[in-house]
Motif scaffolding. Structure first.
Motif, PDB file in Angstrom:
ATOM      1  N   ASP A 125      16.704  23.952  20.070  1.00 13.21           N
ATOM      2  CA  ASP A 125      16.268  23.173  21.230  1.00 13.21           C
ATOM      3  C   ASP A 125      17.310  22.133  21.652  1.00 13.21           C
ATOM      4  O   ASP A 125      17.531  21.912  22.845  1.00 13.21           O
ATOM      5  CB  ASP A 125      14.917  22.513  20.967  1.00 13.21           C
ATOM      6  CG  ASP A 125      13.767  23.514  21.024  1.00 13.21           C
ATOM      7  OD1 ASP A 125      13.961  24.635  21.541  1.00 13.21           O
ATOM      8  OD2 ASP A 125      12.667  23.182  20.545  1.00 13.21           O
ATOM      9  N   ALA A 126      17.968  21.500  20.682  1.00 15.47           N
ATOM     10  CA  ALA A 126      19.022  20.537  21.014  1.00 15.47           C
ATOM     11  C   ALA A 126      20.211  21.243  21.656  1.00 15.47           C
ATOM     12  O   ALA A 126      20.803  20.735  22.613  1.00 15.47           O
ATOM     13  CB  ALA A 126      19.448  19.772  19.764  1.00 15.47           C
ATOM     14  N   LEU A 127      20.557  22.413  21.162  1.00 16.47           N
ATOM     15  CA  LEU A 127      21.657  23.186  21.739  1.00 16.47           C
ATOM     16  C   LEU A 127      21.315  23.616  23.167  1.00 16.47           C
ATOM     17  O   LEU A 127      22.147  23.521  24.071  1.00 16.47           O
ATOM     18  CB  LEU A 127      21.969  24.400  20.861  1.00 16.47           C
ATOM     19  CG  LEU A 127      23.168  25.255  21.259  1.00 16.47           C
ATOM     20  CD1 LEU A 127      24.443  24.429  21.377  1.00 16.47           C
ATOM     21  CD2 LEU A 127      23.354  26.376  20.240  1.00 16.47           C
ATOM     22  N   LEU A 128      20.088  24.046  23.381  1.00 23.19           N
ATOM     23  CA  LEU A 128      19.654  24.408  24.734  1.00 23.19           C
ATOM     24  C   LEU A 128      19.730  23.204  25.665  1.00 23.19           C
ATOM     25  O   LEU A 128      20.171  23.326  26.817  1.00 23.19           O
ATOM     26  CB  LEU A 128      18.228  24.963  24.704  1.00 23.19           C
ATOM     27  CG  LEU A 128      18.071  26.354  24.104  1.00 23.19           C
ATOM     28  CD1 LEU A 128      16.589  26.667  23.868  1.00 23.19           C
ATOM     29  CD2 LEU A 128      18.710  27.404  24.971  1.00 23.19           C
ATOM     30  N   ASP A 129      19.319  22.047  25.184  1.00 27.56           N
ATOM     31  CA  ASP A 129      19.373  20.833  25.989  1.00 27.56           C
ATOM     32  C   ASP A 129      20.825  20.487  26.339  1.00 27.56           C
ATOM     33  O   ASP A 129      21.130  20.130  27.479  1.00 27.56           O
ATOM     34  CB  ASP A 129      18.697  19.682  25.236  1.00 27.56           C
ATOM     35  CG  ASP A 129      18.508  18.467  26.118  1.00 27.56           C
ATOM     36  OD1 ASP A 129      17.849  18.587  27.174  1.00 27.56           O
ATOM     37  OD2 ASP A 129      19.031  17.390  25.755  1.00 27.56           O
ATOM     38  N   LEU A 130      21.713  20.618  25.368  1.00 29.15           N
ATOM     39  CA  LEU A 130      23.134  20.367  25.618  1.00 29.15           C
ATOM     40  C   LEU A 130      23.665  21.319  26.688  1.00 29.15           C
ATOM     41  O   LEU A 130      24.371  20.901  27.613  1.00 29.15           O
ATOM     42  CB  LEU A 130      23.930  20.539  24.319  1.00 29.15           C
ATOM     43  CG  LEU A 130      25.452  20.481  24.436  1.00 29.15           C
ATOM     44  CD1 LEU A 130      25.927  19.124  24.936  1.00 29.15           C
ATOM     45  CD2 LEU A 130      26.089  20.803  23.086  1.00 29.15           C
ATOM     46  N   ILE A 131      23.309  22.575  26.593  1.00 28.61           N
ATOM     47  CA  ILE A 131      23.773  23.565  27.571  1.00 28.61           C
ATOM     48  C   ILE A 131      23.221  23.263  28.958  1.00 28.61           C
ATOM     49  O   ILE A 131      23.964  23.218  29.939  1.00 28.61           O
ATOM     50  CB  ILE A 131      23.400  24.992  27.110  1.00 28.61           C
ATOM     51  CG1 ILE A 131      24.255  25.384  25.898  1.00 28.61           C
ATOM     52  CG2 ILE A 131      23.557  26.002  28.250  1.00 28.61           C
ATOM     53  CD1 ILE A 131      23.779  26.623  25.172  1.00 28.61           C
ATOM     54  N   LEU A 132      21.913  23.023  29.042  1.00 29.96           N
ATOM     55  CA  LEU A 132      21.280  22.819  30.343  1.00 29.96           C
ATOM     56  C   LEU A 132      21.639  21.480  30.981  1.00 29.96           C
ATOM     57  O   LEU A 132      22.003  21.413  32.154  1.00 29.96           O
ATOM     58  CB  LEU A 132      19.760  22.932  30.216  1.00 29.96           C
ATOM     59  CG  LEU A 132      19.236  24.312  29.833  1.00 29.96           C
ATOM     60  CD1 LEU A 132      17.766  24.236  29.422  1.00 29.96           C
ATOM     61  CD2 LEU A 132      19.424  25.279  30.973  1.00 29.96           C
ATOM     62  N   ARG A 133      21.499  20.411  30.222  1.00 30.17           N
ATOM     63  CA  ARG A 133      21.706  19.070  30.788  1.00 30.17           C
ATOM     64  C   ARG A 133      23.150  18.607  30.713  1.00 30.17           C
ATOM     65  O   ARG A 133      23.569  17.778  31.508  1.00 30.17           O
ATOM     66  CB  ARG A 133      20.820  18.057  30.077  1.00 30.17           C
ATOM     67  CG  ARG A 133      19.359  18.289  30.332  1.00 30.17           C
ATOM     68  CD  ARG A 133      18.552  17.250  29.614  1.00 30.17           C
ATOM     69  NE  ARG A 133      17.156  17.648  29.566  1.00 30.17           N
ATOM     70  CZ  ARG A 133      16.164  16.812  29.685  1.00 30.17           C
ATOM     71  NH1 ARG A 133      16.395  15.532  29.854  1.00 30.17           N
ATOM     72  NH2 ARG A 133      14.930  17.242  29.629  1.00 30.17           N
ATOM     73  N   MET A 183      14.205  31.139  24.696  1.00 26.04           N
ATOM     74  CA  MET A 183      14.689  30.783  23.368  1.00 26.04           C
ATOM     75  C   MET A 183      14.172  29.425  22.889  1.00 26.04           C
ATOM     76  O   MET A 183      14.426  29.038  21.753  1.00 26.04           O
ATOM     77  CB  MET A 183      16.223  30.775  23.362  1.00 26.04           C
ATOM     78  CG  MET A 183      16.815  32.145  23.583  1.00 26.04           C
ATOM     79  SD  MET A 183      18.624  32.063  23.653  1.00 26.04           S
ATOM     80  CE  MET A 183      19.008  33.816  23.670  1.00 26.04           C
ATOM     81  N   GLU A 184      13.458  28.723  23.776  1.00 25.16           N
ATOM     82  CA  GLU A 184      12.943  27.408  23.393  1.00 25.16           C
ATOM     83  C   GLU A 184      12.062  27.518  22.158  1.00 25.16           C
ATOM     84  O   GLU A 184      11.309  28.485  21.996  1.00 25.16           O
ATOM     85  CB  GLU A 184      12.150  26.795  24.544  1.00 25.16           C
ATOM     86  CG  GLU A 184      13.019  26.389  25.711  1.00 25.16           C
ATOM     87  CD  GLU A 184      12.226  25.906  26.908  1.00 25.16           C
ATOM     88  OE1 GLU A 184      11.029  26.258  27.041  1.00 25.16           O
ATOM     89  OE2 GLU A 184      12.812  25.164  27.718  1.00 25.16           O
ATOM     90  N   HIS A 185      12.172  26.523  21.302  1.00 25.35           N
ATOM     91  CA  HIS A 185      11.384  26.430  20.073  1.00 25.35           C
ATOM     92  C   HIS A 185      11.609  27.641  19.166  1.00 25.35           C
ATOM     93  O   HIS A 185      10.707  28.045  18.438  1.00 25.35           O
ATOM     94  CB  HIS A 185       9.891  26.250  20.374  1.00 25.35           C
ATOM     95  CG  HIS A 185       9.619  25.225  21.414  1.00 25.35           C
ATOM     96  ND1 HIS A 185      10.007  23.909  21.302  1.00 25.35           N
ATOM     97  CD2 HIS A 185       9.012  25.328  22.624  1.00 25.35           C
ATOM     98  CE1 HIS A 185       9.634  23.238  22.396  1.00 25.35           C
ATOM     99  NE2 HIS A 185       9.049  24.074  23.211  1.00 25.35           N
ATOM    100  N   ILE A 237      30.773  28.775  27.025  1.00 19.67           N
ATOM    101  CA  ILE A 237      30.688  30.218  26.775  1.00 19.67           C
ATOM    102  C   ILE A 237      30.750  30.481  25.275  1.00 19.67           C
ATOM    103  O   ILE A 237      29.985  31.301  24.749  1.00 19.67           O
ATOM    104  CB  ILE A 237      31.782  30.975  27.559  1.00 19.67           C
ATOM    105  CG1 ILE A 237      31.446  30.954  29.060  1.00 19.67           C
ATOM    106  CG2 ILE A 237      31.926  32.411  27.057  1.00 19.67           C
ATOM    107  CD1 ILE A 237      32.556  31.448  29.968  1.00 19.67           C
ATOM    108  N   TYR A 238      31.631  29.790  24.577  1.00 22.51           N
ATOM    109  CA  TYR A 238      31.696  29.925  23.122  1.00 22.51           C
ATOM    110  C   TYR A 238      30.344  29.561  22.492  1.00 22.51           C
ATOM    111  O   TYR A 238      29.840  30.299  21.636  1.00 22.51           O
ATOM    112  CB  TYR A 238      32.815  29.028  22.559  1.00 22.51           C
ATOM    113  CG  TYR A 238      32.616  28.703  21.102  1.00 22.51           C
ATOM    114  CD1 TYR A 238      32.867  29.654  20.106  1.00 22.51           C
ATOM    115  CD2 TYR A 238      32.142  27.452  20.711  1.00 22.51           C
ATOM    116  CE1 TYR A 238      32.648  29.350  18.768  1.00 22.51           C
ATOM    117  CE2 TYR A 238      31.936  27.150  19.379  1.00 22.51           C
ATOM    118  CZ  TYR A 238      32.177  28.104  18.416  1.00 22.51           C
ATOM    119  OH  TYR A 238      31.953  27.812  17.087  1.00 22.51           O
ATOM    120  N   LEU A 239      29.765  28.436  22.894  1.00 19.84           N
ATOM    121  CA  LEU A 239      28.490  28.007  22.303  1.00 19.84           C
ATOM    122  C   LEU A 239      27.380  29.019  22.558  1.00 19.84           C
ATOM    123  O   LEU A 239      26.560  29.281  21.677  1.00 19.84           O
ATOM    124  CB  LEU A 239      28.077  26.636  22.848  1.00 19.84           C
ATOM    125  CG  LEU A 239      28.891  25.453  22.350  1.00 19.84           C
ATOM    126  CD1 LEU A 239      28.486  24.181  23.074  1.00 19.84           C
ATOM    127  CD2 LEU A 239      28.745  25.293  20.841  1.00 19.84           C
TER     128      LEU A 239
END
Length: 159
Positions: A14-22, A82-84, A146-148
């Motif tokens: 979830d933190a990685l998704l937040d980093l990508i989105l925000r 992919m959340e949660h 893209i790497y992440l």
């Protein structure tokens, strides 16, 4: 959330998704129209200068279009699923997203070639120099994102 404390590879999903989105997506969507305007200005003002990469405005516009469409699809059909740490649905188009990443990487490579690796000529004005600096920063940021996604996030959901 402060992402500087933890390496991105070690962030929970979830933190990685937040980093990508925000972090990445928001910054790229804000930056690309500015880069498009700068490219247009430089090509117009310096059109007689042989050092101006011909077609740079179109190349930036194509990247903007590709990335905007990609972000929209990726957010709707991949990242939200992919959340949660939910297991992805069988129709989650991870392979398609990776192919789109390859298209974006080819567009970045073309921009690097057109700009001699973002090295402005001695005749470049401040706007031109800033354009290359910001384009280089975008290239670096997109490459990291893209790497992440490809090497850190997506493998968590591929079985």
């Amino acid at each position: 959330m402060n992402y500087q404390q933890t390496p991105a590879e070690k962030l929970d999903t979830d933190a990685l998704l937040d980093l990508i989105l925000r972090g990445y997506d928001a910054a790229h969507l804000e930056q690309l129209p500015k880069l498009h305007r700068l490219a247009r200005k430089i090509e117009a003002v310096h059109r007689a200068n042989p050092d101006v990469p011909k077609g740079i405005t179109l190349a930036v516009k194509k990247l903007e279009h590709s990335l905007t469409d990609h972000i929209e699809r990726e957010n709707a059909y991949v990242l939200k699923r992919m959340e949660h740490d939910q297991p992805p649905m069988p129709d989650t188009p991870i392979a398609q997203m990776n192919e789109e990443h390859s298209v974006i990487q080819r567009q970045l490579k073309k921009l690097r070639q057109m700009t001699r690796n973002y090295r402005a000529p001695g005749s470049a004005c401040r706007s031109w120099q800033r354009f290359y600096l910001e384009l280089n920063a975008l290239d670096s940021s997109l490459s990291k994102q893209i790497y992440l996604e490809r090497d850190v996030l997506f493998p968590r959901f591929q079985f």
